[in-house]
Design a protein around this motif. Structure first.
Motif, PDB file in Angstrom:
ATOM      1  N   ALA A 193     -13.513   2.118   9.219  1.00  0.00           N
ATOM      2  CA  ALA A 193     -14.370   1.983   8.039  1.00  0.00           C
ATOM      3  C   ALA A 193     -13.610   2.434   6.790  1.00  0.00           C
ATOM      4  N   LEU A 194     -13.752   1.651   5.721  1.00  0.00           N
ATOM      5  CA  LEU A 194     -13.177   1.985   4.418  1.00  0.00           C
ATOM      6  C   LEU A 194     -14.339   2.080   3.430  1.00  0.00           C
ATOM      7  N   PRO A 195     -14.915   3.267   3.261  1.00  0.00           N
ATOM      8  CA  PRO A 195     -16.064   3.408   2.367  1.00  0.00           C
ATOM      9  C   PRO A 195     -15.716   2.998   0.935  1.00  0.00           C
ATOM     10  N   ALA A 196     -16.748   2.597   0.187  1.00  0.00           N
ATOM     11  CA  ALA A 196     -16.565   2.227  -1.216  1.00  0.00           C
ATOM     12  C   ALA A 196     -16.053   3.429  -2.011  1.00  0.00           C
ATOM     13  N   ASN A 197     -15.139   3.166  -2.937  1.00  0.00           N
ATOM     14  CA  ASN A 197     -14.601   4.197  -3.838  1.00  0.00           C
ATOM     15  C   ASN A 197     -14.079   5.411  -3.082  1.00  0.00           C
ATOM     16  N   ALA A 198     -13.298   5.162  -2.032  1.00  0.00           N
ATOM     17  CA  ALA A 198     -12.800   6.258  -1.206  1.00  0.00           C
ATOM     18  C   ALA A 198     -11.388   5.981  -0.710  1.00  0.00           C
ATOM     19  N   LYS A 199     -10.753   7.041  -0.231  1.00  0.00           N
ATOM     20  CA  LYS A 199      -9.428   6.949   0.394  1.00  0.00           C
ATOM     21  C   LYS A 199      -9.569   7.332   1.860  1.00  0.00           C
ATOM     22  N   VAL A 200      -8.824   6.632   2.715  1.00  0.00           N
ATOM     23  CA  VAL A 200      -8.807   6.942   4.147  1.00  0.00           C
ATOM     24  C   VAL A 200      -7.347   7.120   4.551  1.00  0.00           C
ATOM     25  N   PRO A 201      -6.940   8.371   4.783  1.00  0.00           N
ATOM     26  CA  PRO A 201      -5.537   8.612   5.137  1.00  0.00           C
ATOM     27  C   PRO A 201      -5.246   8.337   6.608  1.00  0.00           C
ATOM     28  N   LEU A 202      -4.064   7.785   6.864  1.00  0.00           N
ATOM     29  CA  LEU A 202      -3.499   7.705   8.210  1.00  0.00           C
ATOM     30  C   LEU A 202      -2.366   8.711   8.196  1.00  0.00           C
ATOM     31  N   ALA A 203      -2.490   9.780   8.979  1.00  0.00           N
ATOM     32  CA  ALA A 203      -1.544  10.895   8.895  1.00  0.00           C
ATOM     33  C   ALA A 203      -1.259  11.457  10.283  1.00  0.00           C
ATOM     34  N   PRO A 204      -0.093  12.100  10.454  1.00  0.00           N
ATOM     35  CA  PRO A 204       0.220  12.729  11.732  1.00  0.00           C
ATOM     36  C   PRO A 204      -0.906  13.681  12.153  1.00  0.00           C
ATOM     37  N   GLY A 205      -1.290  13.598  13.428  1.00  0.00           N
ATOM     38  CA  GLY A 205      -2.338  14.454  13.947  1.00  0.00           C
ATOM     39  C   GLY A 205      -3.742  13.912  13.745  1.00  0.00           C
ATOM     40  N   GLY A 206      -3.871  12.726  13.135  1.00  0.00           N
ATOM     41  CA  GLY A 206      -5.190  12.133  12.894  1.00  0.00           C
ATOM     42  C   GLY A 206      -5.144  10.646  13.136  1.00  0.00           C
ATOM     43  N   LEU A 207      -5.780   9.891  12.255  1.00  0.00           N
ATOM     44  CA  LEU A 207      -5.702   8.436  12.333  1.00  0.00           C
ATOM     45  C   LEU A 207      -4.272   7.991  12.074  1.00  0.00           C
ATOM     46  N   HIS A 208      -3.810   6.972  12.796  1.00  0.00           N
ATOM     47  CA  HIS A 208      -2.452   6.463  12.598  1.00  0.00           C
ATOM     48  C   HIS A 208      -2.318   5.078  13.222  1.00  0.00           C
ATOM     49  N   LEU A 209      -1.225   4.420  12.920  1.00  0.00           N
ATOM     50  CA  LEU A 209      -0.893   3.137  13.541  1.00  0.00           C
ATOM     51  C   LEU A 209       0.017   3.383  14.723  1.00  0.00           C
ATOM     52  N   MET A 210      -0.178   2.633  15.786  1.00  0.00           N
ATOM     53  CA  MET A 210       0.777   2.613  16.889  1.00  0.00           C
ATOM     54  C   MET A 210       1.447   1.248  16.834  1.00  0.00           C
ATOM     55  N   LEU A 211       2.759   1.268  16.615  1.00  0.00           N
ATOM     56  CA  LEU A 211       3.576   0.051  16.544  1.00  0.00           C
ATOM     57  C   LEU A 211       4.350  -0.030  17.854  1.00  0.00           C
ATOM     58  N   MET A 212       4.007  -1.018  18.675  1.00  0.00           N
ATOM     59  CA  MET A 212       4.557  -1.073  20.032  1.00  0.00           C
ATOM     60  C   MET A 212       5.490  -2.262  20.231  1.00  0.00           C
ATOM     61  N   GLN A 213       6.453  -2.089  21.113  1.00  0.00           N
ATOM     62  CA  GLN A 213       7.428  -3.102  21.482  1.00  0.00           C
ATOM     63  C   GLN A 213       8.185  -3.650  20.259  1.00  0.00           C
ATOM     64  N   PRO A 214       9.007  -2.790  19.638  1.00  0.00           N
ATOM     65  CA  PRO A 214       9.775  -3.267  18.476  1.00  0.00           C
ATOM     66  C   PRO A 214      10.706  -4.404  18.881  1.00  0.00           C
ATOM     67  N   LYS A 215      10.828  -5.375  17.994  1.00  0.00           N
ATOM     68  CA  LYS A 215      11.693  -6.528  18.280  1.00  0.00           C
ATOM     69  C   LYS A 215      13.161  -6.201  18.035  1.00  0.00           C
ATOM     70  N   GLN A 216      13.415  -5.110  17.301  1.00  0.00           N
ATOM     71  CA  GLN A 216      14.776  -4.601  17.137  1.00  0.00           C
ATOM     72  C   GLN A 216      14.675  -3.103  16.874  1.00  0.00           C
ATOM     73  N   ALA A 217      15.772  -2.389  17.091  1.00  0.00           N
ATOM     74  CA  ALA A 217      15.770  -0.937  16.900  1.00  0.00           C
ATOM     75  C   ALA A 217      15.486  -0.598  15.439  1.00  0.00           C
ATOM     76  N   LEU A 218      14.658   0.420  15.235  1.00  0.00           N
ATOM     77  CA  LEU A 218      14.350   0.859  13.875  1.00  0.00           C
ATOM     78  C   LEU A 218      15.480   1.728  13.337  1.00  0.00           C
TER      79      LEU A 218
END
Length: 156
Positions: A102-127
């Motif tokens: 959920a992205l509430p109106a007039n708000a910020k939603v952080p993705l940060a270590p230890g909380g919400l975050h993205l999982m990027l799986m099976q990289p097509k090349q080394a980062l």
């Protein structure tokens, strides 16, 4: 009839007003729809290049008057992208997938270590540090939010 105005003048005045209204309507640009943005995005460089996943962070900013919600995410550089959150269960930190963010109106939603975050799986090349990772977030209403995340060893 407007007092003191003859029929011809009244018709001319009405025609002029109608013409101005039509001209304004024809030339008015459509309002641009407000959309959330993803800012300050970054991907933590995995400790080993062979790791099959990486974590992504940043902040959703929804300056719009209407709420929105992220339904999914994709990246050309990865086989899969999903939203996760870290939660404590019986004193143990665990990750669980988030189906909708959920992205509430007039708000910020952080993705940060230890909380919400993205999982990027099976990289097509080394980062590598400094590389850019494009991510597309799909909103529930069908719109997309494009973002570029920077690969870093540590948080900005």
């Amino acid at each position: 009839m407007i007092v003191g105005m003859n029929t011809t003048r009244l018709l001319c005045l009405l025609a002029a007003v109608a013409g101005m209204t039509a001209a304004t309507h024809v030339h008015a640009a459509p309002a641009k729809a407000c959309a959330p943005q993803f800012r300050a995005g970054w991907v933590r460089l995995p400790p080993a290049p062979s790791m099959p996943m990486a974590a992504g962070f940043g902040t959703f900013v929804n300056d719009c008057a209407q709420p929105a919600a992220v339904a999914s995410a994709t990246s050309q550089g990865f086989g899969g992208v999903s939203l996760h959150e870290s939660v404590q269960v019986d004193g143990v930190n665990r990750m669980r997938e988030v189906d909708r963010l959920a992205l509430p109106a007039n708000a910020k939603v952080p993705l940060a270590p230890g909380g919400l975050h993205l999982m990027l799986m099976q990289p097509k090349q080394a980062l590598v540090e400094g590389a850019s990772v494009p991510v597309t977030f799909k909103l529930e209403d069908g719109r997309s939010v494009e973002a570029t995340l920077q690969v870093r060893k540590t948080a900005p």
